[in-house]
Design a protein around this motif. Structure first.
Motif, short mmCIF file in Angstrom:
data_model
loop_
_atom_site.label_atom_id
_atom_site.label_comp_id
_atom_site.label_asym_id
_atom_site.label_seq_id
_atom_site.Cartn_x
_atom_site.Cartn_y
_atom_site.Cartn_z
N PRO A 108 0.82 -1.23 0.00
CA PRO A 108 0.00 0.00 0.00
C PRO A 108 0.85 1.28 0.00
O PRO A 108 0.51 2.25 -0.68
N LYS A 109 1.97 1.27 0.72
CA LYS A 109 2.85 2.44 0.75
C LYS A 109 3.50 2.65 -0.62
O LYS A 109 3.61 3.79 -1.09
N VAL A 110 3.94 1.57 -1.24
CA VAL A 110 4.60 1.66 -2.54
C VAL A 110 3.63 2.21 -3.59
O VAL A 110 3.97 3.09 -4.39
N LEU A 111 2.40 1.70 -3.59
CA LEU A 111 1.42 2.15 -4.58
C LEU A 111 1.03 3.61 -4.33
O LEU A 111 0.76 4.36 -5.28
N LEU A 112 0.99 4.01 -3.07
CA LEU A 112 0.70 5.41 -2.77
C LEU A 112 1.84 6.30 -3.29
O LEU A 112 1.59 7.35 -3.90
N ASP A 113 3.08 5.86 -3.07
CA ASP A 113 4.23 6.61 -3.60
C ASP A 113 4.14 6.72 -5.11
O ASP A 113 4.43 7.77 -5.70
N PHE A 114 3.77 5.62 -5.76
CA PHE A 114 3.65 5.60 -7.21
C PHE A 114 2.58 6.60 -7.67
O PHE A 114 2.78 7.35 -8.63
N SER A 115 1.46 6.61 -6.97
CA SER A 115 0.35 7.47 -7.38
C SER A 115 0.67 8.95 -7.23
O SER A 115 0.06 9.80 -7.90
N GLU A 116 1.60 9.28 -6.33
CA GLU A 116 1.93 10.69 -6.07
C GLU A 116 2.96 11.25 -7.05
O GLU A 116 3.26 12.45 -7.01
N GLN A 117 3.50 10.40 -7.91
CA GLN A 117 4.47 10.85 -8.90
C GLN A 117 3.84 10.76 -10.30
O GLN A 117 2.94 9.95 -10.55
#
Length: 298
Positions: A108-117
């Motif tokens: 979930p943290k990785v996908l959130l990071d991905f979505s913010e870029q």
């Protein structure tokens, strides 16, 4: 020279056992298909099929070509996938396979990071067992595998750029019989009903060495830790897993942490084929995971 179309022809004839049926499936005439088989047999100087009452039966030569053809198809798929990744930094897609714990711990943290870029490529994610991760990575069906692999479970053909580990702890509700103990043995957990996920091979070896042959079969087999926590919070069931998974519940006092007298650790690695890691978009995704995993060194 034998090519993939020859392998396909042999496979279809072997599957249906008939030149006529195979010709229909391959969208060619029966005489044309018969000639292609004869030309191939002449080329390799061996018969590919024997004819009997059951129809066209593949010979050992045909079965050998089919076995080798499967490996060839896999290699061609991997080559095509590498070229696709090299060409598509914009508009490409990176396929990620993760184990069940990773899907709940850091994904979930990785996908959130991905979505913010503003990445100009996409990602797809599947949750798989340990063996399925290895199988699909080998066949090129996923580009990155992140799961519970120990050092001796990493095949030589894969690179392992990242790793992480965590100690295993047990969790019970406040007021549980075990809640007042500072440390417990694995044997203590076995006395109570438990809700646990499938245990990875490397972790299972550690556990079996400590319980000395006793069975650690959960009453409820559940990969979803959210559900496991809910069951434990409202019953006398016990669960166990990487400590980080329970950090919020332990902090709020919703669950009680039980440390094991003998430490058991969960290990996780990021695996990727070395040639695929050269792709810019795969490297970008590995870099995101590197915020939550450490560089791997044996």
């Amino acid at each position: 020279m034998i090519d993939i179309s020859d392998i396909t022809m042999i496979r279809v004839i072997s599957d249906v056992g008939s030149i006529n049926k195979a010709a229909d499936l391959l969208n060619v005439s029966q005489p044309t298909l018969s000639k292609k088989v004869s030309r191939l047999e002449h080329k390799i100087k061996m018969e590919l099929f024997s004819r009997d009452s059951a129809g066209m039966v593949p010979t050992e030569a045909a079965r050998f070509l089919l076995r080798e053809g499967d490996e060839l198809s896999t290699q061609l798929s991997i080559i095509e996938r590498r070229l696709e990744l090299m060409a598509n930094k914009v508009g490409g897609i990176v396929r990620i396979g993760v184990g069940p714990i990773i899907s709940q711990l850091m994904l979930p943290k990785v996908l959130l990071d991905f979505s913010e870029q503003d990445y100009q490529f996409r990602v797809s994610v599947v949750t798989l067992s340990q063996q399925a991760l290895l199988d699909q990575l080998k066949r090129g069906e996923i580009d990155i595998a992140i799961g519970p692999f120990a050092d001796d479970e990493v095949p030589d053909e894969f690179a392992a750029p990242l790793q992480t580990s965590d100690r295993i702890v047990a969790a019970v509700r406040d007021g549980h019989e075990l809640a007042s103990q500072d440390t417990i043995r694995l044997e203590d957990v076995i006395r109570f009903k438990s809700v646990l996920p499938n245990i990875p091979k490397s972790l299972g070896q550690q556990i079996m060495a400590l319980v000395q042959g006793s069975s650690l079969e959960p009453n409820i087999l559940c990969e979803n830790y959210g559900m496991a926590k809910s069951i434990v919070a409202n019953s006398d069931y016990v669960t166990a897993g990487p400590e980080t998974l329970f950090r919020t519940e332990f902090g709020k006092g919703e669950l009680i942490k039980l440390n094991f007298q003998t430490e058991v650790r969960w290990h996780c690695k990021c695996l990727v084929k070395p040639e695929i890691l050269l792709s810019p978009i795969v490297k970008e995704v590995v870099d995101i995971f590197s915020q939550y995993m450490a560089p791997y060194s044996k």
